[in-house]
Design an enzyme around this catalytic site. Structure first.
Site, PDB file in Angstrom:
ATOM      1  N   HIS A   7       0.928  -1.099  -0.165  1.00 41.70           N
ATOM      2  CA  HIS A   7      -0.059   0.178   0.148  1.00 41.70           C
ATOM      3  C   HIS A   7       1.023   1.127   0.239  1.00 41.70           C
ATOM      4  CE1 HIS A   7       1.019  -0.922   4.310  1.00 41.70           C
ATOM      5  NE2 HIS A   7       0.781   0.487   4.440  1.00 41.70           N
ATOM      6  N   GLU A  44      -8.320   7.900   9.315  1.00 40.44           N
ATOM      7  CA  GLU A  44      -7.672   7.603   7.541  1.00 40.44           C
ATOM      8  C   GLU A  44      -8.677   7.002   6.958  1.00 40.44           C
ATOM      9  OE1 GLU A  44      -4.783   4.283   8.445  1.00 40.44           O
ATOM     10  OE2 GLU A  44      -6.333   3.280   9.782  1.00 40.44           O
ATOM     11  N   HIS A  69       7.815  11.663  -6.247  1.00 40.83           N
ATOM     12  CA  HIS A  69       6.572  11.357  -6.658  1.00 40.83           C
ATOM     13  C   HIS A  69       5.990   9.957  -6.992  1.00 40.83           C
ATOM     14  CE1 HIS A  69       8.815  11.684 -10.438  1.00 40.83           C
ATOM     15  NE2 HIS A  69       7.772  11.055 -10.996  1.00 40.83           N
ATOM     16  N   GLU A 118       2.150  11.879 -11.133  1.00 46.38           N
ATOM     17  CA  GLU A 118       2.577  11.653 -12.555  1.00 46.38           C
ATOM     18  C   GLU A 118       1.856  10.655 -13.038  1.00 46.38           C
ATOM     19  OE1 GLU A 118       6.216  10.517 -15.574  1.00 46.38           O
ATOM     20  OE2 GLU A 118       6.722  10.021 -13.360  1.00 46.38           O
TER      21      GLU A 118
END
Length: 135
Positions: A7, A44, A69, A118
Site C-alpha cells: 500500500h 484515515e 512522486h 505523474e
C-alpha cells in the site's frame, strides 16, 4: 521475498478534500473510513485504484514541494481525459521535464498537500530501449 507493493500512504490535512481528489482523478473506490476512531496514527481512509491500496491519513501537509512522486501508468489515448479531470479537481499541473523521443508522455500535478503525481504513458522497457540507443 518482496512480491509487490502492499500500500501507499499519503499524509493529508483534509481527509474529505483528499478523498474527492483521489475519486475525481483516479476513479478511486473508497473502501474504509475510520471516522473518529484511530486504529493507526490518525484518522484515515482507504481506497482502491484497480488493485492498488492507497491510504490517506490526517496530518500536517508538506510545506515544500519536491520531485519525489508516484507515477501511474495510463494509455496515450487517455491523456486529454486525465488533463480534464485534473483541471476539474482544481489540482495544479506542473510543466513536465524535458523528454527525448520514445520515453513516453507525462502529466505532472500536485494535490492540495504538495504531493506530486505523474500520469505516464511509457514503460520501463521503452525508456531503456531509448536510453541505451544513444550510449
Amino acid at each position: 521475498m518482496i512480491s509487490g507493493i502492499s500500500h501507499i500512504i499519503f499524509i493529508v490535512k483534509d481527509l474529505e478534500r483528499a478523498a474527492e481528489f483521489f475519486i475525481k482523478i483516479f476513479d478511486a473506490e473508497e473502501v474504509y473510513c475510520s471516522g473518529d476512531k484511530t486504529f493507526s496514527l490518525s484518522k484515515e481512509k482507504f481506497f482502491l485504484i484497480n488493485d492498488l491500496w492507497i491510504a490517506i491519513m490526517e496530518g500536517e501537509q508538506f510545506l515544500e514541494r519536491s520531485y519525489n512522486h508516484i507515477a501511474f501508468k495510463i494509455d496515450e489515448g487517455d491523456v486529454e481525459s486525465y488533463v480534464e479531470r485534473i483541471r476539474d479537481a482544481g489540482a495544479e499541473m506542473r510543466a513536465g521535464r524535458p523528454r527525448v523521443d520514445g520515453e513516453g508522455y507525462s502529466i505532472y500535478f500536485y494535490d492540495f498537500d504538495n504531493h506530486l503525481f505523474e500520469l505516464h504513458t511509457g514503460t520501463l522497457s521503452e525508456r531503456l530501449t531509448r536510453y541505451f540507443r544513444d550510449l
